[in-house]
Design an enzyme around this catalytic site. Structure first.
Site, PDB file in Angstrom:
ATOM      1  N   HIS A   6       8.017  -0.198  10.276  1.00 41.65           N
ATOM      2  CA  HIS A   6       9.303  -0.751   9.809  1.00 41.65           C
ATOM      3  C   HIS A   6       9.383  -2.246  10.079  1.00 41.65           C
ATOM      4  O   HIS A   6       9.703  -3.038   9.204  1.00 41.65           O
ATOM      5  CB  HIS A   6      10.446   0.001  10.505  1.00 41.65           C
ATOM      6  CG  HIS A   6      11.776  -0.682  10.435  1.00 41.65           C
ATOM      7  ND1 HIS A   6      12.472  -0.822   9.251  1.00 41.65           N
ATOM      8  CD2 HIS A   6      12.552  -1.268  11.387  1.00 41.65           C
ATOM      9  CE1 HIS A   6      13.614  -1.466   9.488  1.00 41.65           C
ATOM     10  NE2 HIS A   6      13.677  -1.754  10.776  1.00 41.65           N
ATOM     11  N   PHE A   7       9.045  -2.652  11.308  1.00 41.68           N
ATOM     12  CA  PHE A   7       9.260  -4.086  11.560  1.00 41.68           C
ATOM     13  C   PHE A   7       8.135  -4.963  11.012  1.00 41.68           C
ATOM     14  O   PHE A   7       8.321  -6.169  10.861  1.00 41.68           O
ATOM     15  CB  PHE A   7       9.655  -4.394  13.011  1.00 41.68           C
ATOM     16  CG  PHE A   7       8.648  -4.143  14.081  1.00 41.68           C
ATOM     17  CD1 PHE A   7       7.561  -4.967  14.223  1.00 41.68           C
ATOM     18  CD2 PHE A   7       8.844  -3.120  14.999  1.00 41.68           C
ATOM     19  CE1 PHE A   7       6.658  -4.766  15.253  1.00 41.68           C
ATOM     20  CE2 PHE A   7       7.954  -2.906  16.026  1.00 41.68           C
ATOM     21  CZ  PHE A   7       6.842  -3.729  16.151  1.00 41.68           C
ATOM     22  N   HIS A   8       7.004  -4.348  10.671  1.00 43.03           N
ATOM     23  CA  HIS A   8       6.014  -5.186   9.976  1.00 43.03           C
ATOM     24  C   HIS A   8       6.409  -5.401   8.523  1.00 43.03           C
ATOM     25  O   HIS A   8       6.005  -6.401   7.928  1.00 43.03           O
ATOM     26  CB  HIS A   8       4.604  -4.594  10.122  1.00 43.03           C
ATOM     27  CG  HIS A   8       3.988  -4.980  11.436  1.00 43.03           C
ATOM     28  ND1 HIS A   8       4.149  -4.249  12.584  1.00 43.03           N
ATOM     29  CD2 HIS A   8       3.247  -6.072  11.789  1.00 43.03           C
ATOM     30  CE1 HIS A   8       3.532  -4.855  13.594  1.00 43.03           C
ATOM     31  NE2 HIS A   8       2.982  -5.969  13.136  1.00 43.03           N
ATOM     32  N   TYR A  61      18.495 -10.143  13.101  1.00 39.80           N
ATOM     33  CA  TYR A  61      19.298 -10.815  12.061  1.00 39.80           C
ATOM     34  C   TYR A  61      19.182 -12.324  12.172  1.00 39.80           C
ATOM     35  O   TYR A  61      19.370 -13.036  11.196  1.00 39.80           O
ATOM     36  CB  TYR A  61      20.752 -10.331  12.104  1.00 39.80           C
ATOM     37  CG  TYR A  61      20.807  -8.915  11.606  1.00 39.80           C
ATOM     38  CD1 TYR A  61      20.845  -8.636  10.241  1.00 39.80           C
ATOM     39  CD2 TYR A  61      20.718  -7.850  12.488  1.00 39.80           C
ATOM     40  CE1 TYR A  61      20.802  -7.343   9.773  1.00 39.80           C
ATOM     41  CE2 TYR A  61      20.673  -6.549  12.038  1.00 39.80           C
ATOM     42  CZ  TYR A  61      20.711  -6.298  10.680  1.00 39.80           C
ATOM     43  OH  TYR A  61      20.651  -5.015  10.225  1.00 39.80           O
TER      44      TYR A  61
HETATM   45 FE1  HAS Z   1      15.315  -2.651  12.014  1.00 43.18          FE
HETATM   46  C1  HAS Z   1      13.961  -1.185  14.835  1.00 43.18           C
HETATM   47  C2  HAS Z   1      17.693  -0.211  11.853  1.00 43.18           C
HETATM   48  C3  HAS Z   1      16.805  -4.238   9.327  1.00 43.18           C
HETATM   49  C4  HAS Z   1      13.461  -5.481  12.662  1.00 43.18           C
HETATM   50  N1  HAS Z   1      13.962  -3.211  13.457  1.00 43.18           N
HETATM   51  C5  HAS Z   1      13.527  -2.461  14.520  1.00 43.18           C
HETATM   52  C6  HAS Z   1      12.578  -3.212  15.294  1.00 43.18           C
HETATM   53  C7  HAS Z   1      12.476  -4.437  14.700  1.00 43.18           C
HETATM   54  C8  HAS Z   1      13.340  -4.426  13.542  1.00 43.18           C
HETATM   55  C9  HAS Z   1      11.639  -5.616  15.191  1.00 43.18           C
HETATM   56  O1  HAS Z   1      18.777   2.002  13.665  1.00 43.18           O
HETATM   57  C10 HAS Z   1      11.807  -2.696  16.503  1.00 43.18           C
HETATM   58  C11 HAS Z   1      12.375  -3.137  17.798  1.00 43.18           C
HETATM   59  C12 HAS Z   1      11.525  -2.595  18.929  1.00 43.18           C
HETATM   60  O2  HAS Z   1      10.557  -3.275  19.294  1.00 43.18           O
HETATM   61  O3  HAS Z   1      11.806  -1.494  19.377  1.00 43.18           O
HETATM   62  N2  HAS Z   1      16.907  -2.256  10.786  1.00 43.18           N
HETATM   63  C13 HAS Z   1      17.728  -1.204  10.881  1.00 43.18           C
HETATM   64  C14 HAS Z   1      18.718  -1.253   9.805  1.00 43.18           C
HETATM   65  C15 HAS Z   1      18.457  -2.372   9.083  1.00 43.18           C
HETATM   66  C16 HAS Z   1      17.330  -3.017   9.726  1.00 43.18           C
HETATM   67  C17 HAS Z   1      19.829  -0.266   9.544  1.00 43.18           C
HETATM   68  N3  HAS Z   1      15.153  -4.481  11.146  1.00 43.18           N
HETATM   69  C18 HAS Z   1      15.858  -4.935  10.068  1.00 43.18           C
HETATM   70  C19 HAS Z   1      15.477  -6.292   9.778  1.00 43.18           C
HETATM   71  C20 HAS Z   1      14.546  -6.640  10.724  1.00 43.18           C
HETATM   72  C21 HAS Z   1      14.348  -5.498  11.568  1.00 43.18           C
HETATM   73  C22 HAS Z   1      16.057  -7.117   8.661  1.00 43.18           C
HETATM   74  C23 HAS Z   1      13.818  -7.916  10.928  1.00 43.18           C
HETATM   75  C24 HAS Z   1      13.947  -8.974  10.206  1.00 43.18           C
HETATM   76  N4  HAS Z   1      15.718  -0.994  13.108  1.00 43.18           N
HETATM   77  C25 HAS Z   1      16.762  -0.163  12.902  1.00 43.18           C
HETATM   78  C26 HAS Z   1      16.784   0.863  13.966  1.00 43.18           C
HETATM   79  C27 HAS Z   1      15.729   0.579  14.814  1.00 43.18           C
HETATM   80  C28 HAS Z   1      15.075  -0.592  14.257  1.00 43.18           C
HETATM   81  C29 HAS Z   1      17.723   1.962  14.152  1.00 43.18           C
HETATM   82  C30 HAS Z   1      15.349   1.329  16.110  1.00 43.18           C
HETATM   83  C31 HAS Z   1      14.313   2.343  15.849  1.00 43.18           C
HETATM   84  C32 HAS Z   1      13.845   2.984  17.131  1.00 43.18           C
HETATM   85  O4  HAS Z   1      14.091   4.172  17.282  1.00 43.18           O
HETATM   86  O5  HAS Z   1      13.262   2.326  17.976  1.00 43.18           O
HETATM   87  C33 HAS Z   1      19.277  -2.863   7.885  1.00 43.18           C
HETATM   88  O6  HAS Z   1      19.805  -4.122   8.166  1.00 43.18           O
HETATM   89  C34 HAS Z   1      18.506  -2.891   6.603  1.00 43.18           C
HETATM   90  C35 HAS Z   1      19.400  -3.258   5.413  1.00 43.18           C
HETATM   91  C36 HAS Z   1      18.577  -3.693   4.248  1.00 43.18           C
HETATM   92  C37 HAS Z   1      18.765  -3.299   2.989  1.00 43.18           C
HETATM   93  C38 HAS Z   1      17.845  -3.823   1.909  1.00 43.18           C
HETATM   94  C39 HAS Z   1      18.536  -4.803   0.949  1.00 43.18           C
HETATM   95  C40 HAS Z   1      17.538  -5.363   0.002  1.00 43.18           C
HETATM   96  C41 HAS Z   1      17.482  -6.674  -0.401  1.00 43.18           C
HETATM   97  C42 HAS Z   1      16.352  -7.110  -1.305  1.00 43.18           C
HETATM   98  C43 HAS Z   1      16.777  -7.158  -2.756  1.00 43.18           C
HETATM   99  C44 HAS Z   1      15.573  -7.418  -3.600  1.00 43.18           C
HETATM  100  C45 HAS Z   1      15.577  -8.074  -4.779  1.00 43.18           C
HETATM  101  C46 HAS Z   1      14.307  -8.279  -5.529  1.00 43.18           C
HETATM  102  C47 HAS Z   1      16.786  -8.610  -5.380  1.00 43.18           C
HETATM  103  C48 HAS Z   1      19.837  -2.352   2.590  1.00 43.18           C
HETATM  104  C49 HAS Z   1      18.471  -7.681   0.026  1.00 43.18           C
HETATM  105  C50 HAS Z   1      14.080  -7.065  -6.363  1.00 43.18           C
HETATM  106  C51 HAS Z   1      13.452  -7.367  -7.653  1.00 43.18           C
HETATM  107  C52 HAS Z   1      12.964  -6.408  -8.460  1.00 43.18           C
HETATM  108  C53 HAS Z   1      12.285  -6.786  -9.696  1.00 43.18           C
HETATM  109  C54 HAS Z   1      13.041  -4.955  -8.134  1.00 43.18           C
END
Ligand code: HAS
Length: 553
Positions: free
Chosen positions: A379-381, A232
């Protein structure tokens, strides 16, 4: 006067500019080295290339992870935050703050170079998570300690400037950028306490031979207490760009100042007490506490959903103000040909599937399927290496011209658009195949092997080749970005605006409680104590005797 007024614009302070440049350029230096390691890894894993003797796969993987995930991000973020704080809170940094910025830079760089030297000498191939009981050279851990101390000093500089601003602007709500910079560094300071304890109390004495064994589960828990908010710490500056900069670039206004601040506060509260979702498959932690931290993990999704809502509202209202109609008419008037908007926008778009992947990871049963597979690497890429990196690239296209007193040319802008597209194509190949092959069980963090031609492993191979093709495309895109960064120093002289959006006029005043720091820090501490006290007490009992160090490389 410290700043030159140019109509509504202000020329960036030259001394502050040097500090910002030092951080940003060091970030790109790390990105270049980390990119070379990434390219080599992807072709090795794809079975296309064998490393020359003397270079280990895990050595490269450590270099890649440390340079990209720790050095590139942290330096870019601090440089970006200092630039915004200087611009928004006083027009120039106080001399003490600038001094703290340089002192932090020196300590981080000194420590970082020690870390890098140990990796290059193959004395610390412990990957960027430096999981015990793998044991690196003590100098590696000492270098890490310097990096953390340096970052604390840099962070304290931001608090100092904010305090000064509040003191000299009594009764006024702080500029949104400044507020967000403080939350980002607060998150960092609180989160790094965990890794500092791990490094200073456990790893350094153990690596020096002062203690024989290490409590493995405790060290990993302290790491993930830091490791989750670390992601974060990458995301919050990205959100600063999406909330504060993007509305200005599209000719619109910030949808809601209060919503933006509240989402940052929620990220501060809920991103720390959730480290167990990285340890769901680990023994030694009670299922109840894993469950509680998973519930808190789902809470941390809420501010990202608020951010998505706010962004859609910003885009739509900006479009409507320009006379567009229909459900998606606003899409047509977004400045697609402006790389400063286009690169972060692609980051947002990618963040939708990336975030969905995070929610899958956080779900206990699904985590059992994906944990330690290439799915997680995929995921993290998408999250950090696309949503965050593309946003940082987008920022670079206006930030460097702002601090060097130059203007972006259409030619570099066009190259920037091509670079963004190339990055997305490379990532589609690489991260897409990582996600799929991860579901087939291909493990992460493994050098090339067919497991004696086991049919499952042979079936993974085409995906590994696709990953390597993606890696090659990404490396080409990275070289293009470095070319663009160099080209930004050759732009014609002129004034570039620091793009800061205004809030909508109809907006209600921002509630004052959002800046009651004591209250928010207290809630954060209570949540952390709630989520960690009992599990950590369990970990330091006689059931965890400790393990001797191993060198696996
Ligand atoms: Fe993650 C593992 C859960 C977000 C980075 N994550 C990782 C690792 C990294 C990482 C580096 O629960 C690996 C660590 C390692 O080396 O072992 N992650 C989550 C969850 C979220 C999440 C629940 N991760 C991130 C973000 C990262 C990141 C942000 C880096 C910046 N992650 C995990 C979990 C693991 C994990 C487990 C462990 C897995 C394992 O087993 O090892 C949430 O925060 C995500 C919420 C995001 C959303 C998306 C909102 C969308 C937005 C964009 C809107 C777009 C617009 C444009 C407006 C709900 C804000 C659209 C326009 C149109 C025209 C369509």
């Amino acid at each position: 006067m410290a700043m030159t007024e140019l109509g509504n614009e202000r020329r960036f302070d030259a001394q502050d500019g040097k500090l910002v440049l030092a951080y940003i350029l060091f970030a790109y230096f790390a990105l270049t080295l980390g990119g070379v390691a990434g390219l080599l890894q992807s072709v090795v894993r794809g079975g296309m290339y064998t490393l020359p003797g003397g270079i280990g796969y895990y050595q490269l993987l450590t270099a890649h992870g440390v340079l990209m995930a720790i050095v590139f991000t942290t330096y870019f973020i601090i440089g970006f935050l200092y630039s915004g704080v200087s611009h928004q809170m006083g027009g120039k940094l106080l001399p003490t703050v600038r001094g703290m910025g340089w002192c932090g830079f020196a300590l981080m760089t000194g420590g970082g170079l020690l870390v890098l030297a140990m990796i290059l000498l193959n004395r610390a191939s412990v990957l960027y998570t430096f999981y015990a009981p793998m044991k690196a050279d003590p100098v590696f851990y000492i270098g890490l300690a310097f990096v953390v101390i340096g970052s604390w000093i840099s962070g304290a500089g931001i608090f100092y400037q904010y305090r000064y601003w509040r003191h000299t602007h009594r009764g006024r709500v702080s500029p949104l950028f400044g507020f967000m910079a403080v939350v980002t560094m607060l998150l960092w300071q609180i989160a790094t306490i965990g890794v500092a304890i791990e490094v200073v109390v456990q790893l350094i004495p153990w690596s020096l031979g002062w203690t024989e064994t290490i409590n493995v589960v405790l060290s990993r828990t302290l790491f993930w207490y830091f490791g989750h908010p670390l992601v974060y710490f990458w995301l919050l500056p990205t959100y600063i760009c999406w909330y504060v900069i993007i509305p200005k670039l599209i000719g619109g206004k910030l949808f809601s100042d209060a919503l933006a601040r509240l989402s940052f506060m929620l990220l501060l509260l809920f991103s720390i007490p959730v480290g167990f979702h990285h340890q769901l498959m680990e023994p030694g932690i009670s299922p109840l506490w894993k469950y509680i931290q998973v519930v808190l993990t789902f809470m941390v999704v809420v501010p990202s959903l608020m951010t998505a809502f706010s962004l859609f509202a910003t885009f739509e209202r900006a479009g409507r103000a320009k006379g567009t109609t229909g459900l998606f008419g606003w899409l047509k008037v977004l400045p697609w040909r402006d790389v400063r908007f286009f690169a972060p926008f692609m980051g947002m778009l990618v963040f939708i599937p990336a975030g969905a992947g995070g929610i899958i990871n956080a779900s206990n049963q699904m985590n059992a399927v994906v944990h330690n597979t290439l799915w997680v690497t995929g995921h993290f890429h998408l999250t950090v290496a696309t949503s965050v990196a593309l946003t940082f690239f987008g920022i670079t296209y206006w930030l460097l011209p702002v601090v060097t007193g130059r203007v972006l040319t259409p030619a570099i802008n066009r190259l920037g658009i091509v670079q963004t597209l190339l990055w997305c194509v490379g990532m589609l190949f690489m991260s897409g195949s990582m996600h799929i092959v991860g579901l087939f069980g291909s493990p992460r963090r493994t050098a090339y092997t067919t497991y004696q031609d086991h049919p499952d492993a042979v079936m993974w191979m085409p995906y590994h080749v696709a990953m390597a093709i993606g890696g090659i495309i990404l490396f080409a895109a990275l070289l293009m970005m470095i070319y663009n960064v160099v080209a930004l120093f050759r732009l014609p002289q002129g004034e570039t605006e620091y793009p800061i959006a205004e809030a909508e006029e109809s907006e209600q005043t921002t509630p004052r409680f959002l800046e009651r720091w004591g209250m928010w820090i207290a809630i954060s501490v209570i949540l952390i104590l709630f989520a960690y006290t009992i599990p950590i007490m369990d970990m330091i009992g006689p059931m965890h005797p400790g393990a001797p160090g191993v060198r696996t490389w």
